[in-house]
Write an enzyme that holds these catalytic residues in place. Structure first.
Site, short mmCIF file in Angstrom:
data_model
loop_
_atom_site.label_atom_id
_atom_site.label_comp_id
_atom_site.label_asym_id
_atom_site.label_seq_id
_atom_site.Cartn_x
_atom_site.Cartn_y
_atom_site.Cartn_z
N LYS C 116 40.20 20.56 -3.06
CA LYS C 116 41.07 21.23 -2.38
C LYS C 116 42.07 22.10 -3.38
O LYS C 116 42.63 23.22 -3.05
CB LYS C 116 42.10 20.31 -1.74
CG LYS C 116 41.27 19.54 -0.62
CD LYS C 116 41.98 19.17 0.56
CE LYS C 116 41.06 18.40 1.68
NZ LYS C 116 40.40 17.36 1.10
N GLU C 200 50.65 17.62 -1.64
CA GLU C 200 51.35 19.13 -0.87
C GLU C 200 52.35 18.72 0.01
O GLU C 200 52.41 17.55 0.12
CB GLU C 200 50.29 19.68 -0.46
CG GLU C 200 49.51 18.99 0.78
CD GLU C 200 48.46 19.79 1.62
OE1 GLU C 200 47.61 20.61 0.73
OE2 GLU C 200 48.40 20.07 2.71
N HIS C 235 46.57 10.16 10.93
CA HIS C 235 46.11 11.56 10.42
C HIS C 235 44.69 11.77 10.89
O HIS C 235 44.03 12.60 10.07
CB HIS C 235 46.25 11.48 9.05
CG HIS C 235 47.55 11.09 8.37
ND1 HIS C 235 48.78 11.49 8.68
CD2 HIS C 235 47.91 9.73 7.68
CE1 HIS C 235 49.83 10.66 8.01
NE2 HIS C 235 49.43 9.68 7.77
N ARG C 292 31.58 22.57 7.26
CA ARG C 292 30.38 21.72 8.20
C ARG C 292 30.90 21.94 9.74
O ARG C 292 31.83 22.60 9.90
CB ARG C 292 30.65 20.30 7.89
CG ARG C 292 31.98 19.56 7.95
CD ARG C 292 32.32 18.23 8.27
NE ARG C 292 33.97 17.91 7.91
CZ ARG C 292 34.64 17.80 8.76
NH1 ARG C 292 34.39 18.14 10.04
NH2 ARG C 292 35.98 17.41 8.28
#
Lengths: 167, 495, 495, 167
Positions: C116, C200, C235, C292
């Site tokens: 990431k 983040e 999440h 994907r």
């Protein structure tokens, strides 16, 4: 173990030996089959036949099993078992001599009456199944000795709808 | 919108209507006969009212019982499905008089269009081309023969009432006329309660192409593109698709216009279908208007994204059409196969009996409008349709592949079905090439026998099932005796 | 096109891929572990190869065994599904080296975007807005705390590898940091074989909106509109839909452009998803690219009419995209609900065990991508997803109604599922109004308990079932002992 | 007949009398129910309750039945039958004193060893089910007398993973 299994009119011998848990080897004529199998539900089995996965669905029927593979249904019968009950059924199979409907049906009309003389092929009972009419005809020249049904009756295969005495 | 409606039908179409009602929050009332005490539409509805014995005339065709059931349960409207009372003007009048909304056209429109003679006259008057033939009904065989000679053989004897392939006979010479007329008339009498017949030209090689129309009470009338229904057995459709192979945008435009003209000329309201024959030179002839939801309506829904039953309810409750012609855009290709309880090896002879096992195909682009379940006894008293399998894909080629895949996974044990037959039709060159005409099955599949390439596997499975067999036991609810397989006890019969 | 491919996955996604392969005439090879000997993907594939014990690391994550299975069976390509090896660059390299086509992006693209940190750098470099946070991975808790203070709490700890909600923790104060980091890291290590994490900014009230992209090897890159995936628990997405509520054509245009830019900047090939957070002022931030097929891809298929798996195979076999951006037109509204084996009354705790009975909902506009069947033992070893229920209708309102109807007919007995929970969410005002943010479930449903308005009926049914009870008998194949209900034997535990 | 049926924690008496074939009358508190019923399959019944059709799906579970109506599942138990087996289970239900997983799971790690002193709430075993980790903690202060599992073991509810002697 050897079985003699009938599909349509063809009886073939099937040789089977177990080959470990959930595995068999089978021979039909020249063809050999390595099969492993899993029962998935009452009506479903998964086979691996020579490496290829195949789903099979089965329902028990009178004198055999309906077996579905890949969009096609096969009625499979054990010929040895069949032979034991053969004599009883033989007359009917060989040459129809009775006026009986080909499927469960409802009588629409009976265009003959007791005492009528009929000729082979003459309409004697009209039945309907699922909105489709079928005309049952005299199997030979003869005299109607008895009419066993009336309009509106529900009839089954094997029921003799009209007795005809051969002339 | 209605709060509650009654569905005066059974089987897959009753389920289809209930399905949309659930989406709309409309309560549903089913009606059922003795044969249908455990039928799927009874299980699916919010309420169910028993209306009598299995014979259609004493239950599903018994108008007063059905209207009484609606009034007792507080159903504001009746959806007739197809068949039974769907095109019965007398029933619609009774509904109108009793203050129950009939979800379909007004009685006078049904009467006009249901009488094929009147409808042919209406079309001729509004410039819609019709098939050559009689413009009056006829009972006298001699007059029929004279008329047939005018039009030229082969001709088609047709019931002036009804549809669904009942009361139809092809006649190729005057000698066949008498028996054909009486058979068609009797069949029509049984099916529709009206034995009147007429004749029209029979096209040996034509396409059956129909247009779905929708009209609201405000005079807004649109069409929802065509359906190709040429593949028929015993004059009854078995495979339908949209778009039609070989359809050009120009012909679609012309035929769509004609369909809308036909609907407007007859004062049409609600969903209907304008049927045409299209000959090899793309000339088209008006055949009839089916004043009801059509069996094959799902293919139209798949490519247009429209729910026709919802629109039927909207129109019947007096709402304005919220879509117009430019909103109707076809996307992709849809095919429907009708799954009947019948034996394709024996001239599609009916095969009632118990569904021993059912596994419906599922997957993206697959829809199965199904009216039966594992363990259900398919009655002898009603139409043999079990379900309709519909697929939708981006192209015709892909839709065919998807349909074949779906059929290969459609397990129905206990009754005969045309699944294997349909696979062979869909795989055949003429079908793949779109060479479909109303004589398709007689031409290419009259002597069809199933391929038995997996017979060895079936034999092996038989043995293995015996080895696993102790898993199967008699269950309490399987009390019904299994019917003998018809073909084991085949008597002396002819159709 | 490939003649045969291997599917390196299990459950519903393996079935989904097999389904399209059957449409395309591509042969399929399944792989399976001890726990999956009777799993549905094994039953559905043309061939199946046993690859080891139930532990993922010894079977579904075992790269060499999977590649060996492909080579032994002559499979030319491997479809990874989602999860397991789907975003593992090392696996893709191994495939590349062994001459087996990987159906997905090249290894370097997966490596760049799967990290990431790297992906955030790529996006920053190409002008795509990213969420504030670290641009490097970090193992030191103290440094994490310092960085968190720069960005401002709350922050999100995220695994630099992987997805699917694993390895994620919200941190609201420095005191929680140490445990959150180690838990996230361990979870990531277990799930992806890589425990690296970063942080983040965490948006308390934001929408999760993602764009499906497709790119061929010739540099043609398009997007297939957005998906709204804000409704999440732990999440992890549970309800997805398209179009997104409140999406304007202008924002769609801007975000779609950004998605295509993101794909092009990373050299993307095949199907992928560019995820964004959208704040309350319609500012959007790049989150990550999922390299994907996404779990929720079916909603895109429903409104665009495109088969994404087919296009994945087309692209992987070197074919050019035959559609371009202007062909992508959304029709209607689609919603997906994920059906997990989990208990919504107990914080969505997993509920493995035997599926005692399963009845899938069917009907027009209903699709159920399902990986289990009646009698299947859902293993403890893998993700709890059982199926995905997808509906398609003309409007959002109708799609919600259809989904509720479908859920009410979705019978799964033996394991806990969120079906009743989902019905309540879909019925709730905030959902109906489209007020969906990533904190939706915590905000509105944190103390959810099922309504038990039909408890009286359930009691009556209990009695009647006892009266009919003799129909149920022990069957040979039901040899597996029923697992005790987890909550009956609840020990002393915390999550 | 009177039943005492439990759903969640609520036990209610249900009075039932048969009212012809396939029909019963039931009373629960003030509410009366006229019910006719049809068994459709092993797991499905169709009820008509006070005129409204209702589809019910049932699966037998240990000590009860899972009953699905209209999107909701109810675990229904016969309270009278439960009381007969109550004593055996009572200890576990009342106050958990054992380290046992809440569902079938796999052991991820065991951060304690035999002889360790643990305090109430301290992590003793970490298990994982369907990729979700659960930390099992000491139910009281004590000494670990035995560790019964190792990393990778599959464990079931009721299995005692770690023996702890109360201090």
């Amino acid at each position: 173990m050897e079985y003699r299994l009938k599909i349509k009119e063809e009886i073939l011998p099937v040789e089977v030996e177990t080959a470990g848990e959930g595995k068999i080897k089978a021979n039909i004529g020249e063809a050999g089959f390595d099969v492993s199998y899993n029962a998935i539900s009452d009506n479903r089995m998964h086979l691996v036949v020579n490496g290829q996965g195949i789903n099979v669905y089965v329902a028990d029927k009178k004198n055999g099993k309906d077996i579905f593979i890949n969009g096609k249904s096969y009625f499979v019968q054990d010929a040895d078992l069949l032979e034991q009950t053969k004599t009883r059924k033989k007359g009917l199979d060989a040459d129809p001599t009775e006026v009986t409907p080909p499927m469960p049906a409802v009588v629409i009309s009976v265009p003959v009456a007791q005492g009528d003389t009929v000729t082979k092929g003459q309409a004697v009972v009209i039945v309907s199944a699922m909105k489709m009419e079928t005309t049952l005809t005299a199997p030979f020249d003869g005299i109607v000795t008895k009419v066993n049904v009336a309009e509106g009756d529900k009839v089954m295969p094997g029921d003799i709808l009209v007795d005809i005495e051969k002339l | 919108m209605f709060k509650k409606i009654l569905i005066a039908n059974r089987g897959e179409i009753a389920l289809r209507v209930i399905n949309t009602c659930r989406d709309m929050g409309v309560q549903t009332v089913a009606v059922y006969s003795d044969a249908d005490k455990k039928a799927m539409h009874v299980l699916a509805a919010d309420q169910a009212v028993y209306i009598g014995p299995s014979e259609p005339s004493r239950s599903y065709l018994h108008m007063d019982k059905i209207i009484a059931a609606a009034r007792e349960t507080g159903a504001e409207a009746i959806h007739p499905g197809y068949g039974f009372l769907a095109e019965n003007a007398e029933f619609v009048e009774k509904c109108e008089k009793q203050g129950v909304v009939f979800i379909g056209p007004p009685s006078n429109v049904i009467r006009d269009l249901g009488d094929k003679i009147t409808s042919r006259k209406i079309m001729l008057g509004s410039g819609v081309p019709v098939t050559p033939g009689l413009t009056s009904t006829e009972a006298d065989t001699d007059i029929m023969i004279k008329e047939a000679e005018k039009v030229g053989y082969p001709i088609l004897i047709k019931a002036t009432a009804g549809g669904g392939g009942k009361g139809i006979r092809i006649v190729r010479s005057s000698g066949e006329m008498a028996e054909a007329c009486s058979a068609a008339s009797r069949e029509a009498q049984n099916a529709f309660g009206n034995g009147k017949i007429y004749l029209e030209k029979f096209f040996e090689k034509a396409r059956h192409i129909e247009f779905q129309v929708l009209a609201d009470v405000f005079g807004n009338t649109i069409h929802l593109l065509e359906r190709e229904c040429s593949v028929q057995r015993r004059h009854q459709k078995i495979i339908e698709e949209t778009p039609a192979s070989g359809m050009t945008p120009e012909l679609r435009e012309k035929m769509g216009q004609a369909a809308v003209t036909a609907a407007k000329a007859s004062g049409y309201v609600n969903a209907g279908t304008v049927e045409f024959l299209v000959d090899e030179s793309d000339n088209f002839y008006f055949l009839e208007v089916n004043t009801r939801l059509q069996v094959e309506h799902p293919v139209t829904e798949m490519i247009t994204g429209v729910d026709l039953v919802r629109l039927q309810l909207e129109i019947a409750s007096g709402n304005k059409l919220t879509i117009d012609q430019k909103d109707i855009i076809g996307r992709g290709h849809a095919i429907e196969c009708r799954i009947y309880a019948e034996d394709p090896e024996k001239d599609f002879f009916p095969s009632p009996g118990k569904i021993e096992f059912l596994k419906e195909p599922t997957g993206p682009g697959i829809r199965n409008d199904c009216g039966v379940y594992s363990g259900f006894e398919v009655p002898v008293d009603y139409d043999p349709i079990l379900s309709k399998l519909i697929v939708h894909a981006q192209t015709r080629e892909r839709a065919i592949a998807k349909m074949i895949k779906a059929l290969k996974g459609y397990v129905i044990l206990g009754v005969k079905t045309p699944v294997a037959f349909l696979i062979d039709v869909l795989t055949s060159n003429p079908f793949v090439n779109g060479d479909v005409y109303t004589n398709f099955i007689e031409t290419h599949f009259s002597d069809w026998q199933p391929d038995i390439s997996d017979a060895d596997l079936a034999r092996i499975a038989f043995v293995i099932d015996g080895m696993c067999g102790s898993r199967k036991v008699i269950k309490r609810i399987s009390t019904t005796d299994e019917a003998a397989t018809p073909w084991q006890t085949l008597g002396n019969w002819r159709q």
